[in-house]
Design a protein around this motif. Structure first.
Motif, PDB file in Angstrom:
ATOM      1  N   VAL A 109       0.853  -1.188   0.000  1.00 59.16           N
ATOM      2  CA  VAL A 109       0.000   0.000   0.000  1.00 59.16           C
ATOM      3  C   VAL A 109       0.886   1.234   0.000  1.00 59.16           C
ATOM      4  O   VAL A 109       1.635   1.476   0.946  1.00 59.16           O
ATOM      5  N   ASN A 110       0.822   2.003  -1.062  1.00 56.06           N
ATOM      6  CA  ASN A 110       1.603   3.239  -1.183  1.00 56.06           C
ATOM      7  C   ASN A 110       0.676   4.415  -0.883  1.00 56.06           C
ATOM      8  O   ASN A 110      -0.150   4.796  -1.715  1.00 56.06           O
ATOM      9  N   LEU A 111       0.805   4.996   0.286  1.00 53.32           N
ATOM     10  CA  LEU A 111      -0.099   6.067   0.694  1.00 53.32           C
ATOM     11  C   LEU A 111       0.053   7.326  -0.152  1.00 53.32           C
ATOM     12  O   LEU A 111      -0.825   8.188  -0.138  1.00 53.32           O
ATOM     13  N   ALA A 112       1.166   7.430  -0.883  1.00 48.40           N
ATOM     14  CA  ALA A 112       1.346   8.589  -1.764  1.00 48.40           C
ATOM     15  C   ALA A 112       0.226   8.650  -2.804  1.00 48.40           C
ATOM     16  O   ALA A 112      -0.136   9.734  -3.274  1.00 48.40           O
ATOM     17  N   GLU A 113      -0.330   7.501  -3.137  1.00 48.86           N
ATOM     18  CA  GLU A 113      -1.398   7.450  -4.134  1.00 48.86           C
ATOM     19  C   GLU A 113      -2.725   7.982  -3.589  1.00 48.86           C
ATOM     20  O   GLU A 113      -3.648   8.243  -4.361  1.00 48.86           O
ATOM     21  N   TYR A 114      -2.800   8.123  -2.262  1.00 44.76           N
ATOM     22  CA  TYR A 114      -4.060   8.553  -1.645  1.00 44.76           C
ATOM     23  C   TYR A 114      -3.999   9.988  -1.125  1.00 44.76           C
ATOM     24  O   TYR A 114      -5.017  10.536  -0.710  1.00 44.76           O
ATOM     25  N   MET A 115      -2.806  10.571  -1.119  1.00 46.59           N
ATOM     26  CA  MET A 115      -2.661  11.920  -0.592  1.00 46.59           C
ATOM     27  C   MET A 115      -3.502  12.907  -1.388  1.00 46.59           C
ATOM     28  O   MET A 115      -3.441  12.942  -2.615  1.00 46.59           O
ATOM     29  N   GLY A 116      -4.282  13.703  -0.668  1.00 45.07           N
ATOM     30  CA  GLY A 116      -5.146  14.679  -1.322  1.00 45.07           C
ATOM     31  C   GLY A 116      -6.417  14.095  -1.874  1.00 45.07           C
ATOM     32  O   GLY A 116      -7.222  14.811  -2.489  1.00 45.07           O
ATOM     33  N   GLY A 117      -6.618  12.789  -1.658  1.00 48.80           N
ATOM     34  CA  GLY A 117      -7.813  12.139  -2.178  1.00 48.80           C
ATOM     35  C   GLY A 117      -9.016  12.305  -1.261  1.00 48.80           C
ATOM     36  O   GLY A 117      -8.936  12.872  -0.169  1.00 48.80           O
ATOM     37  N   LYS A 118     -10.151  11.795  -1.692  1.00 50.47           N
ATOM     38  CA  LYS A 118     -11.387  11.904  -0.922  1.00 50.47           C
ATOM     39  C   LYS A 118     -11.376  10.927   0.260  1.00 50.47           C
ATOM     40  O   LYS A 118     -10.690   9.910   0.244  1.00 50.47           O
ATOM     41  N   LYS A 119     -12.176  11.253   1.276  1.00 46.24           N
ATOM     42  CA  LYS A 119     -12.275  10.387   2.447  1.00 46.24           C
ATOM     43  C   LYS A 119     -12.800   9.011   2.070  1.00 46.24           C
ATOM     44  O   LYS A 119     -12.442   8.006   2.699  1.00 46.24           O
ATOM     45  N   SER A 120     -13.645   8.960   1.058  1.00 46.74           N
ATOM     46  CA  SER A 120     -14.211   7.682   0.642  1.00 46.74           C
ATOM     47  C   SER A 120     -13.118   6.722   0.153  1.00 46.74           C
ATOM     48  O   SER A 120     -13.219   5.503   0.338  1.00 46.74           O
ATOM     49  N   ALA A 121     -12.066   7.273  -0.455  1.00 47.21           N
ATOM     50  CA  ALA A 121     -10.967   6.435  -0.937  1.00 47.21           C
ATOM     51  C   ALA A 121     -10.191   5.843   0.230  1.00 47.21           C
ATOM     52  O   ALA A 121      -9.793   4.672   0.201  1.00 47.21           O
ATOM     53  N   TRP A 122     -10.007   6.661   1.269  1.00 50.19           N
ATOM     54  CA  TRP A 122      -9.318   6.170   2.464  1.00 50.19           C
ATOM     55  C   TRP A 122     -10.148   5.097   3.163  1.00 50.19           C
ATOM     56  O   TRP A 122      -9.614   4.099   3.646  1.00 50.19           O
ATOM     57  N   LEU A 123     -11.445   5.298   3.223  1.00 49.72           N
ATOM     58  CA  LEU A 123     -12.326   4.318   3.849  1.00 49.72           C
ATOM     59  C   LEU A 123     -12.314   3.008   3.058  1.00 49.72           C
ATOM     60  O   LEU A 123     -12.288   1.916   3.642  1.00 49.72           O
ATOM     61  N   LYS A 124     -12.309   3.123   1.747  1.00 50.65           N
ATOM     62  CA  LYS A 124     -12.257   1.930   0.896  1.00 50.65           C
ATOM     63  C   LYS A 124     -10.960   1.169   1.134  1.00 50.65           C
ATOM     64  O   LYS A 124     -10.945  -0.074   1.185  1.00 50.65           O
ATOM     65  N   LEU A 125      -9.856   1.905   1.271  1.00 50.55           N
ATOM     66  CA  LEU A 125      -8.569   1.273   1.552  1.00 50.55           C
ATOM     67  C   LEU A 125      -8.616   0.535   2.879  1.00 50.55           C
ATOM     68  O   LEU A 125      -8.178  -0.620   2.977  1.00 50.55           O
ATOM     69  N   ALA A 126      -9.149   1.197   3.910  1.00 54.86           N
ATOM     70  CA  ALA A 126      -9.222   0.578   5.236  1.00 54.86           C
ATOM     71  C   ALA A 126     -10.066  -0.689   5.204  1.00 54.86           C
ATOM     72  O   ALA A 126      -9.712  -1.706   5.815  1.00 54.86           O
TER      73      ALA A 126
END
Length: 360
Positions: A109-126
């Protein structure tokens, strides 16, 4: 007898000072996965990182790569790497390829791909890491983990500010180590808050023999190397043992929750009109603050070849000239011997101490 097998994913993050305790808490209490908490790094860690890193890679890349490989050997099946403000932002992708070429099979999991993204993307990752995750559980776990990191920063700040002046040698170190051990094992908000309050109260109760005019040293520089004790060969501990009161602006709390580029940039306009990248704005602001507050010296820390911090050096020299504050420049790669560092720090401290006596 029924044998229960832990089916949770085993997640690992590169070692980074004491912050892995807060990351462990977020992973286990917030996400509901298992966290591979590695022991302190060793010579093997640096050897692994150096052996498989490109020649041009900076020391933080090597340190984190070594950690990730050791995490896989310890049983991790999910590796998490974060982005950075410089070329480190691309290192997650490169480390993923190196690990694949070494033959390891894992999720990366490369968090650089999620920086500045929507909360929904972070929730999907979790949820991909823990399918039964509840959003409220994640929110609570992240909040409490972040508060743990902030509490640790505050306790650490007190420790390095006052530890040199304890009347009973070893008291500060004992309190600090006990506190970190509690954070390493904390499983709920009550334990996080109680540990913080106990440590802060214990520090307050330690009798100090603070000199009338102690030597005060500020530490600035590149994010990872300045904050990670193993990477900088325990720089702040060494300064404390010499008798200095030490301050370091760079920590997670200041850099990510307090300091804003829009606020800090105008403060150093007379020295730098443009953002030179990565941590230079934090470095220059902290150095200027230390100079204005009457600190006796500044130590600038960077990894070898760190371009943004190399660009900051001429500006630090200007601040040093204008405020008559000496600056010691330290550059780290993967060296393990600290003999040369000890000699330089002792000479720097002695010079500052003599200067104070002359100016009295």
């Amino acid at each position: 007898m029924e044998i229960r097998i832990d089916s949770r994913k085993k997640i690992a993050f590169p070692r980074f000072s004491h912050y892995n305790y807060a990351i462990r808490y977020i992973v286990e209490q917030g996400i509901g996965a298992s966290y591979v908490l590695l022991p302190p790094p060793t010579k093997k860690t640096t050897e692994l990182g150096s052996r498989y890193s490109p020649d041009y890679a900076c020391a933080p890349f090597k340190h984190t790569l070594g950690s990730l490989i050791e995490a896989l050997e310890a049983g991790a099946d999910v590796l998490v790497e974060t982005g950075g403000l410089c070329r480190l932002d691309y290192y997650g992708a490169l480390q993923k390829e190196i690990i694949r070429e070494l033959g390891y099979r894992c999720e990366f999991v490369n968090l650089a791909e999620y920086m500045g993204g929507k909360k929904s993307a972070w929730l999907k990752l979790a949820k991909s890491l823990s399918p039964k995750l509840k959003p409220t559980q994640l929110t609570t776990g992240v909040y409490e983990g972040v508060k743990m990191a902030q509490f640790m920063d505050e306790i650490e700040e007190i420790y390095y500010r006052d530890a040199a002046f304890e009347a009973e040698k070893g008291r500060f170190d004992k309190i600090y180590r006990q506190y970190l051990m509690k954070m390493q094992n904390a499983e709920n908000w009550h334990e996080i808050r109680e540990g913080y309050q106990e440590a802060k109260s214990a520090f307050h109760d330690v009798k100090l023999k603070t000199p009338e005019n102690p030597v005060r040293i500020g530490v600035v520089g590149e994010y990872f190397t300045a904050m990670d004790p193993y990477s900088n060969l325990f720089l702040q501990e060494k300064l404390v043992r010499l008798g200095a009161s030490v301050s370091r602006f760079l920590n997670v709390t200041n850099c990510h929750f307090r300091a804003k580029e829009s606020v800090l940039r105008p403060r150093v306009r007379e020295y730098a009109q443009y953002n030179m990248g990565a941590t230079t704005t934090w470095t220059l602001n902290a150095a200027l603050d230390y100079a204005k507050q009457g600190y006796d010296g500044i130590v600038h820390v960077k990894s070898f070849g760190c371009t943004p911090e190399m660009d900051a050096i001429p500006i630090l020299q200007n601040i040093s000239r204008d405020y008559h504050i000496p600056v010691l420049y330290l550059s780290y790669d993967m060296q393990e011997s600290d003999t040369g560092l000890d000699t330089r720090l002792e000479a720097f401290y002695d010079m500052l101490e003599r200067k104070k006596k002359v100016l009295r």
